[in-house]
Design a protein around this motif. Structure first.
Motif, PDB file in Angstrom:
ATOM      1  N   UNK A  11      -3.717 -41.413  34.613  1.00 22.25           N
ATOM      2  CA  UNK A  11      -2.352 -41.219  34.011  1.00 22.25           C
ATOM      3  C   UNK A  11      -2.264 -41.898  32.916  1.00 22.25           C
ATOM      4  N   UNK A  12      -1.701 -41.557  31.798  1.00 24.93           N
ATOM      5  CA  UNK A  12      -1.436 -42.541  30.579  1.00 24.93           C
ATOM      6  C   UNK A  12      -0.573 -43.931  30.941  1.00 24.93           C
ATOM      7  N   UNK A  13      -1.050 -45.050  30.409  1.00 19.44           N
ATOM      8  CA  UNK A  13      -0.054 -46.333  30.743  1.00 19.44           C
ATOM      9  C   UNK A  13       1.255 -46.243  31.024  1.00 19.44           C
ATOM     10  N   UNK A  14       2.096 -45.360  30.000  1.00 15.14           N
ATOM     11  CA  UNK A  14       3.435 -44.931  30.111  1.00 15.14           C
ATOM     12  C   UNK A  14       4.075 -44.250  31.372  1.00 15.14           C
ATOM     13  N   UNK A  15       3.014 -43.385  31.671  1.00 12.50           N
ATOM     14  CA  UNK A  15       3.292 -42.559  33.124  1.00 12.50           C
ATOM     15  C   UNK A  15       2.837 -43.565  34.140  1.00 12.50           C
ATOM     16  N   UNK A  16       1.932 -44.273  34.262  1.00 11.84           N
ATOM     17  CA  UNK A  16       1.644 -44.999  35.301  1.00 11.84           C
ATOM     18  C   UNK A  16       2.646 -46.011  35.500  1.00 11.84           C
ATOM     19  N   UNK A  17       3.326 -46.734  34.338  1.00  8.09           N
ATOM     20  CA  UNK A  17       4.444 -47.674  34.498  1.00  8.09           C
ATOM     21  C   UNK A  17       5.611 -46.962  35.178  1.00  8.09           C
ATOM     22  N   UNK A  18       5.787 -45.720  34.949  1.00  8.13           N
ATOM     23  CA  UNK A  18       7.202 -44.866  35.288  1.00  8.13           C
ATOM     24  C   UNK A  18       6.986 -45.021  36.910  1.00  8.13           C
ATOM     25  N   UNK A  19       5.686 -45.133  37.702  1.00  3.96           N
ATOM     26  CA  UNK A  19       5.710 -45.033  39.191  1.00  3.96           C
ATOM     27  C   UNK A  19       6.720 -46.094  39.627  1.00  3.96           C
ATOM     28  N   UNK A  20       6.695 -47.348  39.290  1.00  4.44           N
ATOM     29  CA  UNK A  20       7.521 -48.262  39.664  1.00  4.44           C
ATOM     30  C   UNK A  20       8.911 -48.175  39.310  1.00  4.44           C
ATOM     31  N   UNK A  21       9.076 -47.553  38.242  1.00  4.66           N
ATOM     32  CA  UNK A  21      10.450 -47.370  38.024  1.00  4.66           C
ATOM     33  C   UNK A  21      11.243 -46.218  38.719  1.00  4.66           C
ATOM     34  N   UNK A  22      10.628 -45.310  39.034  1.00  4.72           N
ATOM     35  CA  UNK A  22      11.229 -44.154  39.755  1.00  4.72           C
ATOM     36  C   UNK A  22      11.288 -44.440  41.277  1.00  4.72           C
ATOM     37  N   UNK A  59       2.329 -40.060  51.520  1.00  5.17           N
ATOM     38  CA  UNK A  59       1.092 -39.234  51.710  1.00  5.17           C
ATOM     39  C   UNK A  59       0.960 -38.152  50.746  1.00  5.17           C
ATOM     40  N   UNK A  60       1.911 -37.561  50.524  1.00  3.09           N
ATOM     41  CA  UNK A  60       1.942 -36.553  49.495  1.00  3.09           C
ATOM     42  C   UNK A  60       1.272 -36.974  48.226  1.00  3.09           C
ATOM     43  N   UNK A  61       1.626 -37.938  47.652  1.00  2.76           N
ATOM     44  CA  UNK A  61       1.003 -38.572  46.439  1.00  2.76           C
ATOM     45  C   UNK A  61      -0.421 -38.784  46.504  1.00  2.76           C
ATOM     46  N   UNK A  62      -1.061 -39.216  47.840  1.00  9.70           N
ATOM     47  CA  UNK A  62      -2.396 -39.610  47.946  1.00  9.70           C
ATOM     48  C   UNK A  62      -3.062 -38.338  48.333  1.00  9.70           C
ATOM     49  N   UNK A  63      -2.377 -37.311  49.169  1.00 13.37           N
ATOM     50  CA  UNK A  63      -3.255 -35.930  49.359  1.00 13.37           C
ATOM     51  C   UNK A  63      -3.303 -35.059  48.346  1.00 13.37           C
ATOM     52  N   UNK A  64      -2.228 -35.252  47.432  1.00 13.54           N
ATOM     53  CA  UNK A  64      -2.273 -34.364  46.176  1.00 13.54           C
ATOM     54  C   UNK A  64      -2.678 -35.276  44.917  1.00 13.54           C
ATOM     55  N   UNK A  65      -3.770 -35.593  44.703  1.00 10.78           N
ATOM     56  CA  UNK A  65      -3.908 -36.652  43.570  1.00 10.78           C
ATOM     57  C   UNK A  65      -3.741 -36.233  42.310  1.00 10.78           C
ATOM     58  N   UNK A  66      -2.465 -35.828  41.818  1.00  8.35           N
ATOM     59  CA  UNK A  66      -2.241 -35.417  40.470  1.00  8.35           C
ATOM     60  C   UNK A  66      -1.056 -36.614  40.187  1.00  8.35           C
ATOM     61  N   UNK A  67      -0.974 -36.906  38.815  1.00  9.89           N
ATOM     62  CA  UNK A  67      -0.136 -37.637  38.466  1.00  9.89           C
ATOM     63  C   UNK A  67       1.379 -37.512  38.648  1.00  9.89           C
ATOM     64  N   UNK A  68       1.832 -36.008  38.332  1.00  9.41           N
ATOM     65  CA  UNK A  68       3.209 -35.842  38.825  1.00  9.41           C
ATOM     66  C   UNK A  68       3.603 -35.954  40.198  1.00  9.41           C
ATOM     67  N   UNK A  69       2.585 -35.219  41.151  1.00  9.38           N
ATOM     68  CA  UNK A  69       2.921 -35.361  42.400  1.00  9.38           C
ATOM     69  C   UNK A  69       3.003 -36.796  42.951  1.00  9.38           C
ATOM     70  N   UNK A  70       2.008 -37.531  42.425  1.00 14.44           N
ATOM     71  CA  UNK A  70       1.886 -39.139  43.067  1.00 14.44           C
ATOM     72  C   UNK A  70       3.420 -39.630  42.330  1.00 14.44           C
ATOM     73  N   UNK A  71       3.822 -39.466  41.314  1.00 12.28           N
ATOM     74  CA  UNK A  71       5.106 -39.913  40.535  1.00 12.28           C
ATOM     75  C   UNK A  71       6.098 -39.462  41.632  1.00 12.28           C
TER      76      UNK A  71
END
Length: 173
Positions: A11-22, A59-71
């Protein structure tokens, strides 16, 4: 969460940073609703559901390893975890009101041990087996919290696991 999204999922740095925000936003939203949920459904149901939600989200974020699902998974993780600590603190005080300060100090101390050791354990596992495996540890622990939620049932209240507490009727004058 951000390292997982960026390094493991690309994921881009911006999307990656959004994980903690959400995660944080959903944690705040859950805390705002937590007291009402506990009053309506009882602490056991709230903590059991929260543990299951947290485990399912991560678990879903780890089993479906795509940025939108992980977010989305990190958002559900935050929502699931949001009410657990307040319910544990409430149960701690309710357990022995005469020793509430001592008991809260003990529970807070245990929580700080987890806060400080959790990243070390996850990091060590990630170093040996990958970050996704390391992040599976909190998902398993969230399941354990959900399974052990029955210990939060206030003394003297009846009801099956996950049921809202049934209090005896008020005495009539």
């Amino acid at each position: 969460s951000s390292v997982y999204l960026h390094d493991d999922l690309g994921a881009s740095p911006a999307l990656a940073a959004a994980a903690f925000s959400v995660f944080s936003a959903m944690m705040a939203a859950g805390r705002l609703a937590g007291d009402r949920l506990s009053a309506r459904f009882g602490p056991v149901a709230v903590v059991r559901t929260g543990g299951l939600l947290a485990a399912a989200g991560l678990g879903a974020g780890l089993l479906v390893p795509t940025p939108p699902v992980a977010l989305a998974g990190f958002a559900v993780l935050g929502l699931g975890l949001s009410c657990i600590v307040p319910q544990v603190f409430t149960a701690t005080v309710r357990h022995d009101p005469g020793r509430a300060g001592r008991n809260l100090g003990f529970v807070a101390g245990v929580a700080y041990v987890g806060l400080l050791s959790g990243p070390v354990v996850i990091g060590a596992i990630a170093h040996l087996a990958g970050l996704a495996v390391g992040l599976a540890v909190p998902a398993v622990l969230a399941l354990a919290v959900g399974a052990g939620a029955t210990v939060l049932r206030p003394a003297g209240e009846r009801g099956g696991p996950g049921e809202a507490p049934r209090r005896p009727p008020a005495p009539t004058p």
